[in-house]
Design a protein around this motif. Structure first.
Motif, PDB file in Angstrom:
ATOM      1  N   TYR A 124      13.243  74.739   8.930  1.00 52.87           N
ATOM      2  CA  TYR A 124      12.282  74.231   7.897  1.00 52.87           C
ATOM      3  C   TYR A 124      12.772  73.395   6.222  1.00 52.87           C
ATOM      4  CZ  TYR A 124       8.577  73.692   4.466  1.00 52.87           C
ATOM      5  OH  TYR A 124       7.796  73.129   3.553  1.00 52.87           O
ATOM      6  N   GLY A 125      13.109  74.624   6.031  1.00 56.24           N
ATOM      7  CA  GLY A 125      13.449  74.776   4.136  1.00 56.24           C
ATOM      8  C   GLY A 125      14.364  73.654   4.252  1.00 56.24           C
ATOM      9  N   ILE A 126      15.507  73.767   5.454  1.00 51.84           N
ATOM     10  CA  ILE A 126      16.786  73.263   5.279  1.00 51.84           C
ATOM     11  C   ILE A 126      17.074  71.633   5.810  1.00 51.84           C
ATOM     12  CG2 ILE A 126      18.912  73.002   6.475  1.00 51.84           C
ATOM     13  CD1 ILE A 126      19.047  75.664   7.445  1.00 51.84           C
ATOM     14  N   ILE A 127      15.882  71.726   6.291  1.00 53.50           N
ATOM     15  CA  ILE A 127      15.416  69.974   6.667  1.00 53.50           C
ATOM     16  C   ILE A 127      14.870  69.224   5.684  1.00 53.50           C
ATOM     17  CG2 ILE A 127      13.567  68.650   8.096  1.00 53.50           C
ATOM     18  CD1 ILE A 127      13.960  70.289  10.274  1.00 53.50           C
ATOM     19  N   ARG A 128      13.683  69.933   4.982  1.00 57.38           N
ATOM     20  CA  ARG A 128      12.728  69.427   3.585  1.00 57.38           C
ATOM     21  C   ARG A 128      14.240  69.393   2.118  1.00 57.38           C
ATOM     22  NH1 ARG A 128      11.363  73.245   0.502  1.00 57.38           N
ATOM     23  NH2 ARG A 128       9.888  71.856  -0.987  1.00 57.38           N
ATOM     24  N   SER A 129      15.019  70.164   2.293  1.00 54.81           N
ATOM     25  CA  SER A 129      15.873  70.523   0.773  1.00 54.81           C
ATOM     26  C   SER A 129      16.531  69.531   0.740  1.00 54.81           C
ATOM     27  CB  SER A 129      16.259  71.732   0.842  1.00 54.81           C
ATOM     28  OG  SER A 129      15.131  73.368   1.096  1.00 54.81           O
TER      29      SER A 129
ATOM     30  N   THR B 277       8.114  64.617  -2.550  1.00 51.89           N
ATOM     31  CA  THR B 277       7.071  63.795  -1.789  1.00 51.89           C
ATOM     32  C   THR B 277       6.945  63.724  -0.756  1.00 51.89           C
ATOM     33  OG1 THR B 277       5.544  63.627  -3.248  1.00 51.89           O
ATOM     34  CG2 THR B 277       4.980  62.733  -1.170  1.00 51.89           C
ATOM     35  N   ILE B 278       8.556  62.761   0.099  1.00 53.90           N
ATOM     36  CA  ILE B 278       9.039  62.827   1.050  1.00 53.90           C
ATOM     37  C   ILE B 278       9.572  63.727   1.784  1.00 53.90           C
ATOM     38  CG2 ILE B 278      10.653  61.047   2.518  1.00 53.90           C
ATOM     39  CD1 ILE B 278      10.207  59.082   0.264  1.00 53.90           C
ATOM     40  N   ALA B 279      10.550  64.691   1.467  1.00 58.58           N
ATOM     41  CA  ALA B 279      10.971  65.945   1.939  1.00 58.58           C
ATOM     42  C   ALA B 279       9.715  67.038   2.938  1.00 58.58           C
ATOM     43  CB  ALA B 279      12.125  66.286   1.132  1.00 58.58           C
ATOM     44  N   GLU B 280       8.439  67.021   1.347  1.00 56.78           N
ATOM     45  CA  GLU B 280       7.964  67.622   1.788  1.00 56.78           C
ATOM     46  C   GLU B 280       6.690  67.412   3.729  1.00 56.78           C
ATOM     47  OE1 GLU B 280       6.788  70.647   0.851  1.00 56.78           O
ATOM     48  OE2 GLU B 280       7.611  70.842  -0.855  1.00 56.78           O
ATOM     49  N   TYR B 281       6.808  66.181   3.282  1.00 59.52           N
ATOM     50  CA  TYR B 281       5.757  65.449   4.615  1.00 59.52           C
ATOM     51  C   TYR B 281       7.285  65.661   5.879  1.00 59.52           C
ATOM     52  CZ  TYR B 281       2.103  63.691   2.740  1.00 59.52           C
ATOM     53  OH  TYR B 281       1.025  63.494   2.331  1.00 59.52           O
ATOM     54  N   ALA B 282       8.117  65.532   5.977  1.00 59.35           N
ATOM     55  CA  ALA B 282       9.034  65.701   6.803  1.00 59.35           C
ATOM     56  C   ALA B 282       9.474  66.919   7.376  1.00 59.35           C
ATOM     57  CB  ALA B 282      10.621  65.068   6.520  1.00 59.35           C
ATOM     58  N   GLY B 283       9.618  67.866   6.426  1.00 62.85           N
ATOM     59  CA  GLY B 283       9.241  69.393   6.405  1.00 62.85           C
ATOM     60  C   GLY B 283       8.255  69.901   7.751  1.00 62.85           C
ATOM     61  N   ALA B 284       6.867  69.062   6.783  1.00 61.59           N
ATOM     62  CA  ALA B 284       5.706  69.242   7.341  1.00 61.59           C
ATOM     63  C   ALA B 284       5.591  68.589   9.395  1.00 61.59           C
ATOM     64  CB  ALA B 284       4.415  68.900   7.340  1.00 61.59           C
ATOM     65  N   LEU B 285       6.238  67.858   8.860  1.00 63.55           N
ATOM     66  CA  LEU B 285       6.351  67.669  10.421  1.00 63.55           C
ATOM     67  C   LEU B 285       7.551  68.119  11.941  1.00 63.55           C
ATOM     68  CD1 LEU B 285       7.019  63.755   9.950  1.00 63.55           C
ATOM     69  CD2 LEU B 285       5.232  64.486  10.973  1.00 63.55           C
ATOM     70  N   TYR B 286       8.397  68.959  11.162  1.00 62.51           N
ATOM     71  CA  TYR B 286       9.091  69.449  11.840  1.00 62.51           C
ATOM     72  C   TYR B 286       8.043  71.307  12.224  1.00 62.51           C
ATOM     73  CZ  TYR B 286      11.998  73.704  12.585  1.00 62.51           C
ATOM     74  OH  TYR B 286      12.365  74.980  13.305  1.00 62.51           O
TER      75      TYR B 286
ATOM     76  N   LEU C 284       4.622  71.167  12.408  1.00 60.69           N
ATOM     77  CA  LEU C 284       3.943  71.154  13.574  1.00 60.69           C
ATOM     78  C   LEU C 284       4.472  70.783  15.097  1.00 60.69           C
ATOM     79  CD1 LEU C 284       1.220  70.049  14.323  1.00 60.69           C
ATOM     80  CD2 LEU C 284       1.845  67.323  13.672  1.00 60.69           C
ATOM     81  N   TYR C 285       5.921  70.095  15.251  1.00 62.22           N
ATOM     82  CA  TYR C 285       6.420  70.592  16.284  1.00 62.22           C
ATOM     83  C   TYR C 285       6.699  71.879  16.467  1.00 62.22           C
ATOM     84  CZ  TYR C 285      10.635  70.834  19.237  1.00 62.22           C
ATOM     85  OH  TYR C 285      11.551  71.209  20.051  1.00 62.22           O
ATOM     86  N   ILE C 286       6.932  72.913  15.927  1.00 65.55           N
ATOM     87  CA  ILE C 286       7.298  74.453  16.409  1.00 65.55           C
ATOM     88  C   ILE C 286       6.037  74.961  16.425  1.00 65.55           C
ATOM     89  CG2 ILE C 286       7.394  76.389  15.659  1.00 65.55           C
ATOM     90  CD1 ILE C 286      10.322  74.827  15.359  1.00 65.55           C
ATOM     91  N   ILE C 287       4.369  74.697  15.944  1.00 65.86           N
ATOM     92  CA  ILE C 287       3.562  74.933  16.709  1.00 65.86           C
ATOM     93  C   ILE C 287       3.527  74.259  17.913  1.00 65.86           C
ATOM     94  CG2 ILE C 287       1.180  75.060  16.124  1.00 65.86           C
ATOM     95  CD1 ILE C 287       1.975  74.495  12.640  1.00 65.86           C
ATOM     96  N   ILE C 288       3.570  73.417  18.211  1.00 71.86           N
ATOM     97  CA  ILE C 288       3.109  73.300  19.344  1.00 71.86           C
ATOM     98  C   ILE C 288       4.003  73.566  20.209  1.00 71.86           C
ATOM     99  CG2 ILE C 288       2.766  70.726  20.847  1.00 71.86           C
ATOM    100  CD1 ILE C 288       1.814  69.256  18.576  1.00 71.86           C
ATOM    101  N   ALA C 289       5.479  73.516  19.993  1.00 75.15           N
ATOM    102  CA  ALA C 289       6.620  73.933  21.406  1.00 75.15           C
ATOM    103  C   ALA C 289       6.679  74.896  21.268  1.00 75.15           C
ATOM    104  CB  ALA C 289       7.874  73.492  20.740  1.00 75.15           C
ATOM    105  N   LYS C 290       6.291  75.525  20.387  1.00 76.75           N
ATOM    106  CA  LYS C 290       6.696  77.706  20.309  1.00 76.75           C
ATOM    107  C   LYS C 290       5.005  78.390  20.720  1.00 76.75           C
ATOM    108  CE  LYS C 290      11.346  77.364  19.988  1.00 76.75           C
ATOM    109  NZ  LYS C 290      12.234  77.560  21.136  1.00 76.75           N
ATOM    110  N   LYS C 291       4.144  77.477  21.057  1.00 77.56           N
ATOM    111  CA  LYS C 291       3.073  78.421  20.571  1.00 77.56           C
ATOM    112  C   LYS C 291       2.557  79.836  20.661  1.00 77.56           C
ATOM    113  CE  LYS C 291       0.382  75.765  24.908  1.00 77.56           C
ATOM    114  NZ  LYS C 291      -0.124  75.169  25.113  1.00 77.56           N
ATOM    115  N   ASP C 292       4.062  80.451  22.583  1.00 80.56           N
ATOM    116  CA  ASP C 292       3.397  81.346  23.076  1.00 80.56           C
ATOM    117  C   ASP C 292       4.437  82.999  21.903  1.00 80.56           C
ATOM    118  OD1 ASP C 292       6.503  80.202  23.332  1.00 80.56           O
ATOM    119  OD2 ASP C 292       7.030  81.784  24.087  1.00 80.56           O
ATOM    120  N   LYS C 293       4.948  82.017  20.197  1.00 79.37           N
ATOM    121  CA  LYS C 293       4.853  83.028  20.003  1.00 79.37           C
ATOM    122  C   LYS C 293       5.081  83.850  18.657  1.00 79.37           C
ATOM    123  CE  LYS C 293      10.140  83.294  21.060  1.00 79.37           C
ATOM    124  NZ  LYS C 293      10.480  83.878  21.926  1.00 79.37           N
TER     125      LYS C 293
END
Length: 440
Positions: free
Chosen positions: A162-167, A197-206, A208-217
Motif C-alpha cells: 500500500y505504501g509503495i503504490i501510493r508513494s 489526493t489521487i495517490a491516497e485514493y489509489a492506495g485505498a483501492l488496493y 479494499l482489494y486486500i480486505i476482500i481477497a485476503k479476508k481469511d488473514k
C-alpha cells in the motif's frame, strides 16, 4: 522461546507498519524537496497548511485507538467474537466525523489560516493546498478502522505494498503536476496537493482489494453482514476509551499550531525552517511510532491475558529498539547536517542558520521515543486518561516556555526548540514513573 515469541510477534506487527509509513514519509520528503527548491515560501505554506489538517486527521485516527485496545484485550482473553463486534461497530460508525471535517476544510480553511497569523503572501497557497487535499477525509474513517483490523490481526504486511503504490504514484504525479512535465499543466503547490489526493485514493483501492481477497488473514475482521447489523454500543465504548487519546493528540497538535503561530511572528521563513527540520525528524519518528503500534497491540494482549511479565518485557524491548533509532538519527544528522538541509533549499543562509536546529531535533528523539513507547504501554494497559493529563501539562508548558523564550528573552527560533526539548524530556520522566507502577 518466551522471549523469541513475543519479539517475533512485535517485529511481525511493526516492521510492515514502519516500512509503509517510512515509504510515505520519503514520498513526503521528496514532495517538500520539490517545493522547497522552488521557493522557501512553499515550505511555509505546506507547514502552515498541513499542521491543522493533520491535527484533525490525527484526532480521527486516535479515536479509533480505543477500539484497538479493546480488540487486543479481547484477543488476549481468547474472545474473538467480541473483538469482531468492536471492529464491526467501528467500521460502520467511524465515518461521520471525517465527512464533517471534509466540509469544514472546504469552506473554513481561510478562517483557520487567518487565525494562525499566516501572511497574505502565504495564505492563498495554504487554502489552495488544503481544499485540493480535503477529499482524503472521505476515505479516512474506513482507513482508520481497517488499520485497527490489520494491526490487531497481527497481519500488517499488505501495508508495505500500500505504501509503495501510493508513494510511487505520488512522487510521479508530483513531478508531473508541480513542474508541468510531459504536457501536464504547471500547478506548483496545487499539483503537490492534487497528486497526494489521487495517490491516497489509489492506495485505498488496493487495501479494499486486500480486505476482500485476503479476508481469511484478518481474524478480527467482522465481515459485511456483521458490519451492517452492528450496534452502536460497542462503538460508544471504544470511543469513550479512545477519546482521551484523541484529546491528547489534539492538544499536542494544538501546541504545535501555537508554536507555528509564534514562529509566524518572527518572519515568513521561520515556519518553513521549522517544517523543514521536523520533516527530517518525522522520518525517524515513523519508525519509532511503528514500534509503538506493536507495543500497544502486544501490551493489550498481555493485559487481557493478565501476563505482567510479558507486558513489561514488550515495553523494555520496544524502548531499547526505539533508543537505537534515536541514536542513529543523532549521529547521522550531526555528521551530515548541511547535506541533509540542502535537500530542501539552496539558500545557504537558511542552511547555516538551521544546522543547530536539526541537531536539537535529533536529540529530542530520545524524549519522544520514551513518550511514544511508555505511552502506548500505558494505553495498552487500558489507561488512556494518564497520557491526556501529561499532554495537557506539556502543551501549556511548551507553548508558555516558547513564548517566554521568543518574546521575553528574544532567543528567536532557538527558544522554540529549547521549549520543545524541555517538554519531551520532562514528560518522558513522568510517563516512565507511571509505567513503573503498573501491576496486574
Amino acid at each position: 522461546m518466551f522471549k523469541s515469541e513475543y519479539k517475533n510477534k512485535l517485529v511481525k506487527i511493526f516492521v510492515p507498519i514502519m516500512l509503509s509509513n517510512l515509504i510515505s514519509q520519503i514520498q513526503m520528503f521528496i514532495d517538500r524537496i520539490f517545493l522547497g527548491r522552488m521557493d522557501i515560501l512553499y515550505m511555509s505554506a505546506v507547514g502552515n497548511a498541513t499542521a491543522p489538517v493533520w491535527t484533525t486527521m490525527s484526532f480521527i485516527f486516535s479515536l479509533s485507538m480505543g477500539a484497538s485496545i479493546l480488540i487486543s484485550q479481547s484477543v488476549g482473553e481468547k474472545d474473538i467474537e467480541k473483538s469482531k463486534d468492536y471492529a464491526a461497530s467501528l467500521i460502520k460508525f467511524h465515518n461521520v466525523l471525517p465527512l464533517l471535517m471534509f466540509l469544514f476544510w472546504v469552506f473554513c480553511a481561510p478562517m483557520v489560516f487567518r487565525l494562525m497569523g499566516v501572511s497574505e503572501n502565504v495564505l492563498g497557497l495554504c487554502v489552495t493546498y488544503t481544499r485540493l487535499y480535503s477529499p482524503v477525509f472521505l476515505i479516512l474513517g474506513l482507513f482508520a478502522s481497517y488499520s485497527v483490523v490489520f494491526q490487531t490481526s497481527n497481519y500488517t504486511k499488505p501495508l508495505v505494498t500500500y505504501g509503495i503504490i501510493r508513494s510511487v504514484l505520488n512522487i510521479i504525479l508530483d513531478y508531473l503536476l508541480i513542474f508541468g512535465k510531459f504536457g501536464f499543466p504547471r500547478m506548483e503547490i496545487a499539483g503537490a496537493a492534487l497528486g497526494t489526493t489521487i495517490a491516497e485514493y489509489a492506495g485505498a483501492l488496493y487495501l479494499l482489494y486486500i480486505i476482500i481477497a485476503k479476508k481469511d488473514k484478518f481474524f478480527t475482521s467482522p465481515g459485511l453482514k456483521r458490519i451492517l447489523h452492528s450496534k452502536f454500543t460497542p462503538y460508544v465504548k471504544s470511543i469513550k476509551l479512545g477519546f482521551p487519546t484523541a484529546c491528547e493528540d489534539l492538544l499536542w497538535n494544538a501546541g504545535n499550531l501555537c508554536i507555528i503561530r509564534i514562529l509566524n511572528t518572527i518572519d515568513e521563513k521561520a515556519a518553513g525552517i521549522y517544517s523543514m527540520v521536523f520533516t527530517v525528524e518525522i522520518i525517524f519518528v515513523v519508525v519509532i511510532g511503528a514500534i509503538g503500534n506493536g507495543t500497544l497491540t502486544l501490551t493489550g494482549e498481555a493485559t487481557g491475558a493478565k501476563d505482567h511479565k510479558l507486558y513489561r518485557n514488550v515495553v523494555k524491548t520496544s524502548i531499547l529498539w526505539a533508543f537505537m533509532v534515536a541514536a542513529f538519527a543523532l549521529i547521522f544528522v550531526s555528521i551530515f547536517p548541511r547535506i541533509t538541509l540542502s535537500l530542501f533549499t539552496t539558500d545557504k543562509e537558511v542552511i547555516e542558520s538551521s544546522v543547530i536546529f536539526i541537531i536539537l531535533v535529533a536529540a529530542n528523539l530520545f524524549g519522544k521515543s520514551s513518550n511514544i513507547i511508555f505511552g502506548n504501554g500505558i494505553r495498552g494497559y487500558g489507561d488512556t486518561k494518564w497520557m491526556l493529563i501529561t499532554q495537557t501539562l506539556g502543551t501549556f508548558s511548551v507553548v508558555g516556555l516558547a513564548a517566554l523564550c521568543v518574546f521575553v528573552f528574544k532567543l528567536g527560533m532557538l527558544g522554540v526548540f529549547i521549549a520543545v526539548l524541555f517538554d519531551e524530556a520532562s514528560r518522558a520522566f513522568i510517563n516512565f514513573a507511571r509505567f513503573s507502577r503498573i501491576k496486574f
